[in-house]
Structures are given as C-alpha cells and as structure tokens.
Design an enzyme around this catalytic site. Structure first.
Site, PDB file in Angstrom:
ATOM      1  N   ARG A  23       0.783  -1.251  -0.170  1.00  0.00           N
ATOM      2  CA  ARG A  23      -0.033  -0.087  -0.005  1.00  0.00           C
ATOM      3  C   ARG A  23       0.763   1.320   0.038  1.00  0.00           C
ATOM      4  O   ARG A  23       0.462   2.298  -0.341  1.00  0.00           O
ATOM      5  CB  ARG A  23      -0.787   0.023   1.195  1.00  0.00           C
ATOM      6  N   GLU A  28       6.083   6.040  12.549  1.00  0.00           N
ATOM      7  CA  GLU A  28       6.175   6.757  13.567  1.00  0.00           C
ATOM      8  C   GLU A  28       6.863   7.954  13.602  1.00  0.00           C
ATOM      9  O   GLU A  28       8.242   7.962  13.627  1.00  0.00           O
ATOM     10  CB  GLU A  28       6.377   6.049  14.992  1.00  0.00           C
ATOM     11  N   GLN A  46       4.339  22.947  19.830  1.00  0.00           N
ATOM     12  CA  GLN A  46       3.747  23.534  18.815  1.00  0.00           C
ATOM     13  C   GLN A  46       4.310  22.814  17.589  1.00  0.00           C
ATOM     14  O   GLN A  46       5.387  22.593  17.558  1.00  0.00           O
ATOM     15  CB  GLN A  46       4.058  25.134  18.776  1.00  0.00           C
ATOM     16  N   ASP A  47       3.349  22.745  16.839  1.00  0.00           N
ATOM     17  CA  ASP A  47       3.603  22.083  15.293  1.00  0.00           C
ATOM     18  C   ASP A  47       3.312  23.180  14.374  1.00  0.00           C
ATOM     19  O   ASP A  47       2.539  24.035  13.985  1.00  0.00           O
ATOM     20  CB  ASP A  47       2.611  20.812  15.048  1.00  0.00           C
ATOM     21  N   ARG A  59      14.162  30.554   3.652  1.00  0.00           N
ATOM     22  CA  ARG A  59      13.783  30.974   4.776  1.00  0.00           C
ATOM     23  C   ARG A  59      14.784  30.858   5.996  1.00  0.00           C
ATOM     24  O   ARG A  59      15.294  29.710   6.474  1.00  0.00           O
ATOM     25  CB  ARG A  59      12.567  30.082   5.405  1.00  0.00           C
ATOM     26  N   HIS A  62      16.875  32.186  11.423  1.00  0.00           N
ATOM     27  CA  HIS A  62      16.016  32.377  12.418  1.00  0.00           C
ATOM     28  C   HIS A  62      16.316  32.021  13.610  1.00  0.00           C
ATOM     29  O   HIS A  62      16.691  30.705  13.869  1.00  0.00           O
ATOM     30  CB  HIS A  62      14.365  32.222  12.027  1.00  0.00           C
ATOM     31  N   LYS A  72      13.876  22.807  17.687  1.00  0.00           N
ATOM     32  CA  LYS A  72      12.986  22.535  16.500  1.00  0.00           C
ATOM     33  C   LYS A  72      13.443  21.214  15.973  1.00  0.00           C
ATOM     34  O   LYS A  72      14.550  20.874  15.635  1.00  0.00           O
ATOM     35  CB  LYS A  72      13.297  23.438  15.286  1.00  0.00           C
ATOM     36  N   HIS A 119      18.232  28.810  12.614  1.00  0.00           N
ATOM     37  CA  HIS A 119      17.857  27.667  11.432  1.00  0.00           C
ATOM     38  C   HIS A 119      17.442  28.435  10.291  1.00  0.00           C
ATOM     39  O   HIS A 119      16.713  29.569  10.336  1.00  0.00           O
ATOM     40  CB  HIS A 119      16.732  26.820  12.270  1.00  0.00           C
ATOM     41  N   TYR A 132       7.465  21.108  11.371  1.00  0.00           N
ATOM     42  CA  TYR A 132       8.341  20.959  12.466  1.00  0.00           C
ATOM     43  C   TYR A 132       7.553  21.072  13.730  1.00  0.00           C
ATOM     44  O   TYR A 132       6.841  21.658  13.786  1.00  0.00           O
ATOM     45  CB  TYR A 132       9.537  21.809  12.032  1.00  0.00           C
ATOM     46  N   ASP A 143      11.048  37.115  17.825  1.00  0.00           N
ATOM     47  CA  ASP A 143      11.567  36.671  16.745  1.00  0.00           C
ATOM     48  C   ASP A 143      12.700  37.440  16.253  1.00  0.00           C
ATOM     49  O   ASP A 143      12.719  38.567  16.065  1.00  0.00           O
ATOM     50  CB  ASP A 143      10.361  36.435  15.705  1.00  0.00           C
ATOM     51  N   LYS A 169      11.399  40.469   5.288  1.00  0.00           N
ATOM     52  CA  LYS A 169      12.096  40.536   6.461  1.00  0.00           C
ATOM     53  C   LYS A 169      13.674  39.782   6.515  1.00  0.00           C
ATOM     54  O   LYS A 169      14.726  39.961   6.946  1.00  0.00           O
ATOM     55  CB  LYS A 169      11.421  39.359   7.626  1.00  0.00           C
ATOM     56  N   ASP A 170      13.779  38.543   5.639  1.00  0.00           N
ATOM     57  CA  ASP A 170      14.741  37.783   5.397  1.00  0.00           C
ATOM     58  C   ASP A 170      15.949  38.444   4.526  1.00  0.00           C
ATOM     59  O   ASP A 170      16.960  38.041   4.676  1.00  0.00           O
ATOM     60  CB  ASP A 170      14.644  36.642   5.215  1.00  0.00           C
TER      61      ASP A 170
HETATM   62  C1  LIG Z   1       7.158  31.197  12.817  1.00  0.00           C
HETATM   63  C2  LIG Z   1       5.746  31.544  13.124  1.00  0.00           C
HETATM   64  C3  LIG Z   1       5.273  32.489  12.154  1.00  0.00           C
HETATM   65  N1  LIG Z   1       3.832  32.848  12.378  1.00  0.00           N
HETATM   66  C4  LIG Z   1       3.383  33.906  11.492  1.00  0.00           C
HETATM   67  C5  LIG Z   1       4.149  35.240  11.393  1.00  0.00           C
HETATM   68  C6  LIG Z   1       3.837  35.815   9.818  1.00  0.00           C
HETATM   69  O1  LIG Z   1       2.800  36.507   9.923  1.00  0.00           O
HETATM   70  C7  LIG Z   1       3.675  34.477   9.078  1.00  0.00           C
HETATM   71  C8  LIG Z   1       5.009  34.019   8.369  1.00  0.00           C
HETATM   72  O2  LIG Z   1       5.998  34.004   9.378  1.00  0.00           O
HETATM   73  P1  LIG Z   1       7.584  33.908   8.843  1.00  0.00           P
HETATM   74  O3  LIG Z   1       7.898  34.837   7.637  1.00  0.00           O
HETATM   75  O4  LIG Z   1       8.324  34.158  10.196  1.00  0.00           O
HETATM   76  O5  LIG Z   1       7.843  32.544   8.457  1.00  0.00           O
HETATM   77  P2  LIG Z   1       9.069  31.622   7.987  1.00  0.00           P
HETATM   78  O6  LIG Z   1       9.820  32.709   7.285  1.00  0.00           O
HETATM   79  O7  LIG Z   1       8.782  30.299   7.650  1.00  0.00           O
HETATM   80  O8  LIG Z   1       9.981  31.575   9.548  1.00  0.00           O
HETATM   81  C9  LIG Z   1      10.334  30.275   9.997  1.00  0.00           C
HETATM   82  O9  LIG Z   1      11.146  29.974   9.325  1.00  0.00           O
HETATM   83  C10 LIG Z   1      12.302  29.375   9.742  1.00  0.00           C
HETATM   84  C11 LIG Z   1      12.977  28.200   8.917  1.00  0.00           C
HETATM   85  C12 LIG Z   1      12.385  28.866  11.354  1.00  0.00           C
HETATM   86  O10 LIG Z   1      13.053  27.939  11.631  1.00  0.00           O
HETATM   87  C13 LIG Z   1      11.335  29.309  12.207  1.00  0.00           C
HETATM   88  O11 LIG Z   1      10.324  28.329  12.671  1.00  0.00           O
HETATM   89  C14 LIG Z   1      10.308  30.315  11.671  1.00  0.00           C
HETATM   90  O12 LIG Z   1      11.157  31.545  11.754  1.00  0.00           O
HETATM   91  O13 LIG Z   1       3.430  33.338  10.081  1.00  0.00           O
HETATM   92  C15 LIG Z   1       3.257  32.243  13.396  1.00  0.00           C
HETATM   93  O14 LIG Z   1       1.801  32.664  13.607  1.00  0.00           O
HETATM   94  N2  LIG Z   1       3.707  31.392  14.299  1.00  0.00           N
HETATM   95  C16 LIG Z   1       4.982  30.996  13.903  1.00  0.00           C
HETATM   96  O15 LIG Z   1       5.315  30.126  14.861  1.00  0.00           O
END
Ligand SMILES: Cc1cn([C@H]2C[C@H](O)[C@@H](COP(=O)(O)OP(=O)(O)O[C@H]3O[C@H](C)C(=O)[C@H](O)[C@H]3O)O2)c(=O)[nH]c1=O
Length: 187
Positions: A23, A28, A46-47, A59, A62, A72, A119, A132, A143, A169-170
């Site tokens: 299948r 796990e 949190q997931d 990305r 961070h 993580k 990360h 994650y 953040d 942001k990045d």
């Molecule tokens: C991380 C996170 C973001 N958000 C909201 C905040 C923003 O409005 C939106 C996008 O967030 P961001 O641009 O920070 O998402 P990523 O660029 O994927 O950030 C992540 O990417 C790298 C690889 C990481 O390791 C971190 O977990 C995390 O920083 O989701 C949430 O509501 N909860 C959260 O836990």
C-alpha cells in the site's frame, strides 16, 4: 529510529523507521518516549507547517530570543530542502559553525536543532512542504534573525542573492558579529 551525530554536539539526524508494504508505508514520525530516550529530554508545544511554492525559497536564518528560545525537530513531507543549523551559543567551541544536510520526503529524515542555534533552509524543489515541532511557543516580539548570506558563516547555499526567493524580513537581518551575546553555552 536511527539517530546520527554531527561535528557539532547536540544537533542530530533522526531517521524514523518506515514499514513498507504494497500500500505504501507507515512510520512513527515522533514519540515523546523515544525522542527523550534517544535524542533529547525535552518536550514540544507547537507544530508548524510551511509550503514554499518555488524552488530556491530560502527561509532563515531565524531564532527566538530567550525566554522564547525554541528547539526544532524539522522534516520534509513533499519536495526537498538544504537545511542549516548554526551554533550561536557564546562560549561554545563550535560558535559560528554550522551543520548542513539535505532533507527530503523520500527518506523522511529529520533534523533536531537545540535551542541556541540559528535555523534556515533553502528549497530544492517546487512545492516543498516543511513540517516541524518546536519546544517553545511563537513570540513575534522575540522573533529574530541573522543574514542568511553572512560571509562569516561560510554556508554553501544552493542559491545566491540573484536567485534566492526571500521574504522582505529575511533581506534585512544583521550579521552575526553585530549581535550581542544572546545564548550562553552549557557544556
Ligand atoms: C514562525 C511563525 C510564524 N507565524 C506567522 C508570522 C507571520 O505572519 C507568518 C510568516 O512568518 P515567517 O515569515 O516568520 O515564516 P518563516 O519565514 O517560515 O519563519 C520560520 O522559518 C524558519 C525556517 C524557522 O526555523 C522558524 O520556525 C520560522 O522563523 O506566520 C506564526 O503565527 N507562528 C509561528 O510560529
């Protein structure tokens, strides 16, 4: 599950067992008991799930500042990423050094990144889905990030400034050398 170490103690590659049959497979992907016994004695609260539509989406790099620091456990369920963890624990013998590894849906390997590390990842395929578990809740106020292309880190990303798909942001994080000490190293 199989657990492998890297040159930076604490960061671990976790390869859950897959039970294949006609299948498909069953696996796990996380067990609190097994994770605490074999990887780290820490729990998750949190997931997270992100989809990156374009190959070359980057990305990172961070982290969340204390008291919102996060460990993580990351994995790919569709596509593939070049994943990176950078040690920023002041006093660490491996401060500023990184681990990089390709994670893909085909193998299902996971990377454990303890608190005190940056990360980030760069996708290697379109429509990559990244899941994650984190050990601390999201805190917008805590953040933070470091420039993905910080020359002091020497990360051999599969993209460059012209080809990376980045959030605004990045594009604006400081270099690691411009950050104050944030995480202390505990041997
Ligand atoms: C991380 C996170 C973001 N958000 C909201 C905040 C923003 O409005 C939106 C996008 O967030 P961001 O641009 O920070 O998402 P990523 O660029 O994927 O950030 C992540 O990417 C790298 C690889 C990481 O390791 C971190 O977990 C995390 O920083 O989701 C949430 O509501 N909860 C959260 O836990």
């Amino acid at each position: 599950m199989d657990v492998r170490e890297f040159e930076i103690p604490g960061v671990k590659l976790v390869i859950p067992k897959r039970f294949g049959d006609h299948r498909g497979f069953f696996s796990e992907t996380w067990s609190d008991r097994a994770f605490r016994q074999q990887v780290a004695d820490i729990g998750f609260v949190q997931d997270n799930h992100s989809l990156s539509a374009q190959k070359g989406t980057l990305r990172g790099l961070h982290f969340q500042k204390p008291p919102s620091a996060q460990g993580k456990l990351v994995r790919v369920v569709r596509g593939a990423v070049f994943d990176v963890a950078v040690d920023i624990r002041h006093g660490s013998p491996t401060f500023g050094r990184h681990v990089s590894v390709v994670l893909d849906a085909r193998e299902g390997a996971q990377l454990w990144i303890p608190p005190g590390f940056l990360h980030g990842f760069c996708t290697l395929e379109d429509d990559t889905e990244f899941l994650y578990k984190v050990t601390g809740y999201y805190s917008a106020a805590d953040d933070a990030g470091v420039a993905w292309d910080d020359p002091d880190l020497g990360i051999d990303w599969p993209v460059d400034e012209a080809t990376a798909v980045l959030s605004d942001k990045d594009r604006k994080h400081p270099r690691l050398r411009d950050l104050p000490p944030i995480f202390a190293y505990e041997a």
